[in-house]
Design a protein around this motif. Sequence first.
Motif, short mmCIF file in Angstrom:
data_model
loop_
_atom_site.label_atom_id
_atom_site.label_comp_id
_atom_site.label_asym_id
_atom_site.label_seq_id
_atom_site.Cartn_x
_atom_site.Cartn_y
_atom_site.Cartn_z
N ILE A 140 3.47 26.81 -22.53
CA ILE A 140 2.24 26.07 -22.22
C ILE A 140 2.05 25.98 -20.72
CG2 ILE A 140 1.15 23.79 -22.32
CD1 ILE A 140 2.20 23.50 -25.10
N THR A 141 0.81 26.22 -20.30
CA THR A 141 0.40 26.02 -18.91
C THR A 141 -0.60 24.88 -18.89
OG1 THR A 141 0.69 28.37 -18.49
CG2 THR A 141 -0.59 27.12 -16.87
N LEU A 142 -0.40 23.94 -17.98
CA LEU A 142 -1.34 22.83 -17.84
C LEU A 142 -2.47 23.22 -16.89
CD1 LEU A 142 1.03 19.73 -17.55
CD2 LEU A 142 0.03 20.76 -19.60
N ASN A 143 -3.61 22.55 -17.05
CA ASN A 143 -4.74 22.86 -16.18
C ASN A 143 -4.65 22.13 -14.84
OD1 ASN A 143 -5.39 20.29 -17.04
ND2 ASN A 143 -7.01 20.97 -18.42
N HIS A 144 -3.89 21.04 -14.77
CA HIS A 144 -3.64 20.31 -13.53
C HIS A 144 -2.20 19.85 -13.52
CE1 HIS A 144 -7.92 20.24 -12.64
NE2 HIS A 144 -8.14 19.79 -13.86
N HIS A 145 -1.67 19.60 -12.33
CA HIS A 145 -0.27 19.21 -12.23
C HIS A 145 -0.08 17.85 -11.55
CE1 HIS A 145 -0.22 23.57 -12.86
NE2 HIS A 145 0.82 23.27 -13.61
N ASP A 146 -1.10 17.02 -11.63
CA ASP A 146 -0.97 15.68 -11.06
C ASP A 146 -0.13 14.82 -12.02
OD1 ASP A 146 -3.08 13.96 -12.79
OD2 ASP A 146 -3.85 15.99 -12.42
N PRO A 147 0.47 13.76 -11.52
CA PRO A 147 1.35 12.94 -12.34
C PRO A 147 0.70 12.38 -13.61
CG PRO A 147 1.62 12.38 -10.03
CD PRO A 147 0.47 13.33 -10.11
N GLU A 148 -0.57 12.00 -13.54
CA GLU A 148 -1.24 11.44 -14.71
C GLU A 148 -1.40 12.47 -15.82
OE1 GLU A 148 -2.73 11.29 -11.57
OE2 GLU A 148 -1.96 9.29 -11.10
N THR A 149 -1.78 13.69 -15.44
CA THR A 149 -1.94 14.76 -16.43
C THR A 149 -0.61 15.06 -17.10
OG1 THR A 149 -3.78 15.74 -15.20
CG2 THR A 149 -2.62 17.19 -16.74
N MET A 150 0.43 15.20 -16.30
CA MET A 150 1.75 15.51 -16.87
C MET A 150 2.24 14.37 -17.74
SD MET A 150 3.62 17.82 -13.90
CE MET A 150 3.91 16.47 -12.81
N GLU A 151 2.03 13.13 -17.34
CA GLU A 151 2.46 11.98 -18.13
C GLU A 151 1.74 11.94 -19.48
OE1 GLU A 151 4.58 8.86 -19.39
OE2 GLU A 151 4.94 9.97 -17.53
N ARG A 152 0.44 12.22 -19.51
CA ARG A 152 -0.30 12.27 -20.78
C ARG A 152 0.25 13.37 -21.69
NH1 ARG A 152 -4.77 11.60 -17.52
NH2 ARG A 152 -5.32 13.80 -17.72
N PHE A 153 0.51 14.54 -21.09
CA PHE A 153 1.05 15.64 -21.88
C PHE A 153 2.43 15.28 -22.42
CE2 PHE A 153 3.50 19.62 -22.16
CZ PHE A 153 2.79 20.22 -23.18
N HIS A 154 3.29 14.71 -21.58
CA HIS A 154 4.63 14.30 -22.03
C HIS A 154 4.53 13.32 -23.19
CE1 HIS A 154 6.53 15.24 -17.82
NE2 HIS A 154 6.02 16.30 -18.41
#
Length: 164
Positions: free
Chosen positions: A72-86
């Motif tokens: 999986i590749t995320l569209n953004h790598h900011d902390p909020e995006t990664m936290e939601r994905f996690h």
Amino acid sequence: MTTLDNYDWKILNLLQQNGRLTNQELSQIIGLSTSQCSRRRIALEQNGYIEGYQARLALKAQKRQVQGLVEITLNHHDPETMERFHHQINANPAVLDAYKVTGEYDYQLKVGAYDLNGLNTLLNELASYTEVSQIKTSVILDRLKENQIVLHREQLESSDDMHV
């Protein structure tokens, strides 16, 4: 416990192969007293060298006959995006293992489903996460080795015979 000695490594290796070994059985195998094995095991647990004990379940017991590896590749790598994905992958019981990795993609997941239709549904669900920009999937055809445990030794031995 700052450094591990040979006895500690032997205990770790034996428990990795069979987490149900008793301290008595460990003592007989490695040549220490039962109380020494008990103290060492407790110290290994308390110092974080042993994270836990689990049973390895067969796929049919997990109701996950089909497993896949999902990149999986995320569209953004900011902390909020990664936290939601996690949060989403941690809450999804079909995600068996999840790794944040370097390279072409951001994460690699090991997933399981009852059948191919269930796997397809899961992949569609993962693709619907707003944080995900790209998914690449491979279906696992056979599990040969997991957690340093060889799962199909007889297949490896028969294939070795073919190359003689």
